[in-house]
Motif scaffolding. Structure first.
Motif: not given
Length: 290
Positions: A1-2, A29-32, A278-280
């Protein structure tokens, strides 16, 4: 995820419990990538607060699934401003990293940045010390932030001549609008075409990271542009962004982050509110296309 999570306010303007919720939501949300610095946030505290909060949270998570990025060299010695900072001498680097590891409750740092350039220390001394940390496994990759174009070229020559660890990450100020020419941004330097070209010429796979992409929410309907960006041309761009975002049913901030990602840069997003996060991240968390 970029996309990465900015954490400058953690432990100061953003309370610890709130920061935990933000980081957990980001990972869900998949961020690392969680980005911090050893001087966050001296302007609201003493510096080190963000790393402490991240470290406390990190102890409850699988460390291998989180990329911790931190920066050293810009902690003010008087705790007030950048007139005198710790710098990037060998001794300062070793002391700063030892403190970072302790605050972050970890045995290694995924990416370590030279936060601002230290012109009083030879680049060879700085990069030799940083490269040693990579050899010893204390740091996995190295990055630079806020280096002038001429210093980037000088550093790359030193790396090539001495066989030192390459620059894998570069972090600069960037958004979809430009500040006034000659705007005083202090120690912060914006990405420009020349900087990006020089960085990519030496390492085509370098990760370019954009900080302050949302200008503290300035793209949202209720906000105005900072003085350094306040122009009729920029107001027009913001107006068009808001209209485009409305047509897609997303927030202007989400659209800005996606546009920066589409440029081939990785934006950082920071907020103290889960709903805003979440919106961002809306265009990164699902298959919605714009």
């Amino acid at each position: 995820m970029n996309i990465g999570l900015g954490t400058a306010g953690f432990g100061t303007s953003i309370p610890e419990s709130q920061a935990y919720e933000i980081m957990s939501t980001f990972v869900e949300c998949g961020g690392t990538i969680i980005d911090t610095a050893n001087n966050y946030a001296f302007w609201a505290g003493k510096g080190g607060e963000s790393e402490i909060v991240i470290g406390n949270w990190l102890r409850t998570k699988n460390r291998e699934q989180i990329e911790v990025h931190t920066k050293i060299g810009a902690q003010p010695l008087d705790g007030k401003n950048f007139d005198t900072v710790e710098g990037l001498s060998k001794a300062s680097i070793e002391s700063a990293v030892e403190a970072c590891l302790k605050r972050l409750s970890t045995t290694y740092i995924d990416v370590l940045y030279a936060h601002i350039d230290d012109i009083s220390t030879p680049l060879l001394e700085t990069w030799s010390a940083l490269s040693s940390l990579v050899r010893y496994g204390v740091v996995k990759r190295l990055g630079i932030s806020n280096f002038l174009l001429s210093r980037i070229s000088e550093l790359q020559n030193i790396i090539n001549i001495h066989g030192l660890t390459p620059v894998s990450y570069a972090q600069y100020r960037h958004t979809i609008i430009e500040p006034h020419k000659g705007a005083d941004l202090g120690v912060q330097i914006c990405f420009n075409a020349e900087i990006i070209s020089v960085l990519r010429k030496e390492n085509p796979n370098i990760k370019l990271v954009a900080y302050s992409p949302l200008l503290d929410g300035a793209f949202e309907l209720s906000r105005t542009l900072p003085d350094s960006y306040d122009s009729e041309a920029n107001k027009y761009i913001v107006k068009k962004i808001r209209e485009e975002a409305r047509s897609y049913g997303i927030s202007p901030s989400a659209l800005v982050l996606k546009k920066i990602s589409d440029e081939g840069l990785m934006p950082l997003t920071m907020t103290g509110k889960v709903d805003r996060l979440k919106g961002n991240m809306q265009l990164f968390c699902n298959s919605q296309q714009v």
